[in-house]
Structure formats: structure tokens, C-alpha cells
Design a protein around this motif. Structure first.
Motif, PDB file in Angstrom:
ATOM      1  N   CYS A  27       0.854  -1.181   0.000  1.00 38.26           N
ATOM      2  CA  CYS A  27       0.000   0.000   0.000  1.00 38.26           C
ATOM      3  C   CYS A  27       0.894   1.237   0.000  1.00 38.26           C
ATOM      4  O   CYS A  27       2.114   1.132   0.117  1.00 38.26           O
ATOM      5  N   ARG A  65      -3.821   4.111 -10.717  1.00 36.51           N
ATOM      6  CA  ARG A  65      -4.540   3.002 -11.365  1.00 36.51           C
ATOM      7  C   ARG A  65      -3.591   1.858 -11.697  1.00 36.51           C
ATOM      8  O   ARG A  65      -3.954   0.675 -11.573  1.00 36.51           O
ATOM      9  N   ALA A  68      -2.880  -0.010  -8.591  1.00 37.96           N
ATOM     10  CA  ALA A  68      -4.086  -0.717  -8.148  1.00 37.96           C
ATOM     11  C   ALA A  68      -4.385  -1.939  -9.006  1.00 37.96           C
ATOM     12  O   ALA A  68      -5.102  -2.847  -8.569  1.00 37.96           O
ATOM     13  N   HIS A  73      -8.377  -3.956  -6.071  1.00 37.42           N
ATOM     14  CA  HIS A  73      -8.344  -2.520  -5.779  1.00 37.42           C
ATOM     15  C   HIS A  73      -6.988  -2.191  -5.173  1.00 37.42           C
ATOM     16  O   HIS A  73      -6.296  -3.060  -4.632  1.00 37.42           O
ATOM     17  N   GLY A  74      -6.580  -0.925  -5.267  1.00 35.37           N
ATOM     18  CA  GLY A  74      -5.378  -0.480  -4.587  1.00 35.37           C
ATOM     19  C   GLY A  74      -5.712  -0.033  -3.175  1.00 35.37           C
ATOM     20  O   GLY A  74      -6.886   0.053  -2.785  1.00 35.37           O
ATOM     21  N   ASN A 133      -9.447   3.549  -8.652  1.00 32.64           N
ATOM     22  CA  ASN A 133      -9.786   2.227  -8.109  1.00 32.64           C
ATOM     23  C   ASN A 133      -9.027   1.949  -6.812  1.00 32.64           C
ATOM     24  O   ASN A 133      -8.366   0.926  -6.649  1.00 32.64           O
ATOM     25  N   LEU A 134      -9.139   2.895  -5.879  1.00 37.05           N
ATOM     26  CA  LEU A 134      -8.470   2.765  -4.592  1.00 37.05           C
ATOM     27  C   LEU A 134      -9.480   2.685  -3.458  1.00 37.05           C
ATOM     28  O   LEU A 134     -10.523   3.332  -3.495  1.00 37.05           O
TER      29      LEU A 134
END
Length: 491
Positions: A27, A65, A68, A73-74, A133-134
Motif C-alpha cells: 500500500c 490506477r 491498483a 483494488h489499490g 480504483n483505490l
């Protein structure tokens, strides 16, 4: 050409850990530092703090993105020292509410004044999360109501209002977890002396608020400070008395020391440097067994950028940085940690990205994070390499085994290393990462310059970076480089 020979042995049956199943292992963070933050004479936060960053920048979204894409998802952590000086505003319609921005204040614990965080800015963050997309982890202000007296109870009213707003605006759908306070606990707290009893009570209060305001999927994480085992023993004992549990134990560490260290690169390139720190992580696992009801808590490295106070320019944002970064990713994966949060996505001199006059560029560690996140998944297994100039880590998936090898050998000693994988396999996919110089910010993957597509709407596929090789058991890895080797048909 001088060659060094080494043999790698893999024990696929000895599973040390599982990673990247429910959430990404890698992360990354965004921090609150203002433009006026100066570290060792270097102003590296201009335009990159959370309240100043252009969240609509196409390259920022494209890069996020890309990271991720290695998972469903990220995962972004929002937090840092100044989170405990943030005021949540619910009335202003402006992007920035007053007081803004953080101003230097030598009399405050953080070195800065307070700053306002508006609902309009939160909407911008939500748009960024959706486009990238996090999911996000949010660090709450744990000092609200007690800036001048840490014996007072935490004022949780604005936190309640904030969580209600997140639910109403549907931003809560992107919320992975909450943290309470940043580096304020135990002997390693920064200018704060919160007792374990008071801290446990605060976490119990937050858990009750979460049960009312949020879904059960949102996790409660803590304690986001360097380890103080005596304090932690007391803290977990108090949590037990309050019938409260965390969902993961997060801790912080910058094992390279301060970014001001002129010998930082030498530390990074010493393959034995982290041996002592690795033993420190083992102590955590031993201590956790005494936390009774909390002994099975998932462990997270909640924040590290290698070198604290913004890193070091031309070191932690250059190719040499990937050697500490990948080495620690491998160490934490082996030692039962479920996530590793890199300080930062952008900001300081340790970002995966760098802002240069409104242009966002990838730093070498961006590609290290992308490749590790894409390849190193599921079962972390035992791997052994006899030569101490190399670090190796391995994961086992359903149909393949992935090996990461980091070559610390210097070019003056050897041009290439020849490594024989002891176990048999059918074919492999390879991604070898090199650079012309250790202090370069350009990297090559299998000889091709790594870069994001010019069209910001496109993101690279991990398959764009690998080459396929059959019937090759020998790995040739240049000096001062690293490689990922995905072995198929492993026996």
C-alpha cells in the motif's frame, strides 16, 4: 567477464505467510505536510501534501490506477504527523476552509499550526479514489479536545460527524479502515504522553462509533507508532478489559535513520544492514504471543519510507532506493506481515512519484512496487541462497512459483551472476530491472525503459514487461540489479 556462481533452493512446502489475498500487500500513503515543510534544507513537499495536491492530475490518476491493477483494488493510507492537527469542517463550500494552510509554529508538538479540512476537499478525494480504483485508510485526529492536556478525554464529536458524512456521501464505500492518532503512543510518541489506559479507552470509543456509523467491513487499525513493548502490553490488557479488539496491528519504523545521513546509500547497498532489524521484527512476533486475546492480530508495517524526515534527495528517489525497498518488502512478507505501506505515493524525497514543475514522473521505486505487487502473491515460501551478496524471496501460486532476487554485488567485482535454481521447472517468465547508474531515476525492464503510456487513459499491463524463456535453469543477473522470475511447471 567474471561470473559468480550460486545455487538457490526452494522449499515450496514450507509456507511462511500468505499475502495479497483479501487486500494488496503493497500500500502507499499521502501525507498532510504543507509547502512550507523543509527537511535538511530541502523543500520537497511543494504541491504534494494532501490538502495541496492536484488530485485531478491525469498522470497521478494513471499511476495510482497502475499500482491498483495488481489487485481488485489499490490501498491508500491518508495520514501522518499532522493528522492530529487537522480540523474537520462541515459548513464551508470552498475547497479550502480556514485556518489554511498549516503554518510553521515552533511551540507546537508537530512544528506547525492546525489546518482545516473541508467537505469540498473530501469530495475531490473521493473522486480521485473512484477514478484510481483505490480504497483508503483514514488517520483520525486523536488529540482533538486535549492539545494542551493529554490527560483529558478524546473529543470524538467531530469524528462522529465525519463518519456520518462519509456514509451519507457514499465515500464510506471506499473506506477500508480507520486509524486513531499518528506516532503519539508510548515512549516513541512525538511530543505526546498518552497513557495506555487512556489510549485503550479512545479506541474502545471509536469502535462503538464505527458500529453505529459504518458497515462491519471497515477495519479498526492501530497503533501507528514505533514499537514500545511495555506500553503495548499495558494497552492490550486495557483493551481486553474494555472488550475491544483491533482488526490489525500497525507499527511504524524508518530503519535507515534520518534522511540527512550522507552515508545512506552505503547502508542501502550493504546486504547485511537489515539483519539486526530483521531480528527486531522477530521480537514482535514473540511478544505478540503474550497479548492473549490479541495474539493473532494481523501485523502491518503501517508506514515507512526507509529514511525519516522526507527521505534524502538523489538517494530515496533514485534506483539505489529499490534495494532497501524490495529487501524490506521481502523481509516483512516472510515475517508474517499482511501489508506494507510505503511513505509516500507522492511527496517528500521518498515518493513513488515525483512532482517536477507540474509534471508528475515515476521514480524507480514505483516500478519496484508495481512488479512486487503484481508478482509476489499468495503463499510466501522458504527460499535459500548460499551467496550472501544476494537476497532472495519466493511466493507460490496455484500454477507457478515466483522468485525475487536482489543482486547487491558491485560492478567492480563481477559483471554478472550465474544462479542455478536447484528445483526443476518447465519454463519461466522473467523481468530483470537495471539502471545505468545507481543515482539515476530511469530504470529498464528487460532492457526497455520503464515508463507510463503517453495516453493517460491507458495503463501498462504486467505482461508488457516480461519475456518468456524455456528450458533455462540458470539465471543471469547483472551486478546491482534485481529480477522477478516466474517458474511454471515447478517440481
Amino acid at each position: 567477464m567474471v561470473r559468480v556462481h550460486a545455487i538457490i533452493e526452494i522449499n515450496k512446502e514450507n509456507v511462511l505467510n500468505t499475502i495479497a489475498i483479501e487486500h494488496p500487500f503493497v500500500c502507499f500513503t499521502l501525507d498532510w505536510w504543507p509547502d512550507s515543510k523543509v527537511s535538511f534544507g530541502n523543500a520537497s513537499w511543494i504541491g504534494t501534501g494532501l490538502n495541496n495536491l492536484d488530485l485531478e492530475h491525469p498522470k497521478l490518476i494513471q499511476a495510482a490506477r497502475t499500482l491498483a491493477s495488481s489487485h481488485k483494488h489499490g490501498l491508500l493510507r491518508i495520514g501522518g504527523t499532522l493528522q492530529d492537527s487537522v480540523i474537520y469542517d462541515f459548513k464551508s463550500s470552498e475547497k479550502h476552509c480556514l485556518p489554511f494552510p498549516f503554518q510553521p509554529d515552533e511551540n507546537s508538538r508537530s512544528g506547525f499550526t492546525q489546518e482545516c479540512f473541508s467537505a469540498a476537499r473530501r469530495r475531490e478525494i473521493n473522486n480521485f479514489l473512484e477514478k484510481s480504483n483505490l480504497k483508503f485508510i483514514f488517520g483520525l485526529n486523536a488529540l482533538d479536545g486535549r492539545y494542551d492536556d493529554f490527560r483529558r478525554a478524546w473529543n470524538s464529536e467531530k469524528t462522529k460527524a465525519l463518519l456520518e458524512e462519509l456514509k451519507t456521501t457514499k465515500m464510506a464505500k471506499r473506506l477500508f479502515g480507520l486509524e486513531l492518532g499518528n506516532e503519539i503512543y508510548g515512549k516513541n510518541g512525538q511530543g505526546v504522553e498518552l497513557s495506555a489506559q487512556i489510549a485503550a479507552g479512545d479506541f474502545a470509543t471509536l469502535r462503538k462509533i464505527m458500529k453505529t456509523a459504518l458497515s462491519d467491513d471497515v477495519k479498526l487499525l492501530g497503533y501507528d507508532t514505533a514499537l514500545d513493548f511495555n506500553w503495548l502490553d499495558d494497552f492490550f490488557s486495557n483493551l481486553t478489559s474494555l472488550e475491544t479488539k483491533l482488526d490489525a496491528f500497525t507499527w511504524h519504523q524508518y530503519p535507515l535513520g534520518p534522511g540527512s545521513d550522507p552515508l545512506l546509500a552505503e547502508k542501502i547497498l550493504n546486504p547485511r544492514f537489515f539483519d539486526k532489524f530483521s531480528a527486531h521484527i522477530d521480537v514482535l512476533s514473540e511478544k505478540q504471543a503474550f497479548w492473549k486475546e490479541h495474539e493473532n492480530l494481523p501485523l502491518w508495517m503501517g508506514e515507512t519510507g526507509g529514511a525519516y524526515n522526507s527521505g534524502r534527495n538523489e538517494v530515496t528517489n533514485r534506483f539505489v532506493s529499490s534495494f532497501w525497498f524490495l529487501n524490506l518488502l521481502g523481509i516483512f512478507a516472510e515475517k508474517k506481515h499482511k501489508a506494507f505501506c510505503r511513505q509516500t505515493l507522492i511527496g517528500g524525497n521518498y515518493g513513488l512519484l515525483q512532482l517536477k514543475v507540474n509534471k508528475i514522473e515515476t521514480n524507480p521505486d514505483f516500478w519496484a512496487a508495481f512488479l512486487f505487487g503484481s508478482f509476489m502473491k499468495e503463499h510466501v515460501i522458504e527460499i535459500y541462497c548460499e551467496n550472501k551478496l544476494f537476497k532472495s524471496y519466493a511466493t507460490r501460486q496455484q500454477r507457478s512459483i515466483t522468485i525475487l532476487i536482489i543482486n547487491f554485488s558491485e560492478k567492480k567485482e563481477t559483471e554478472q551472476i550465474s544462479i542455478e535454481v536447484f528445483n526443476a521447472f518447465a519454463y519461466r517468465k522473467t523481468a530483470i530491472v537495471t539502471s545505468e547508474k545507481l543515482d539515476s531515476n530511469t530504470v529498464f525492464i528487460n532492457g526497455v525503459k520503464a515508463d507510463l503510456p503517453k495516453d493517460s487513459d491507458e495503463i501498462p499491463s504486467i505482461h508488457d514487461f516480461v519475456v518468456y524463456e524455456k528450458n533455462r535453469k540458470t539465471i543471469e543477473l547483472p551486478a546491482h540489479s534485481y529480477g522477478f522470475f516466474i517458474l511454471h511447471g515447478f517440481k
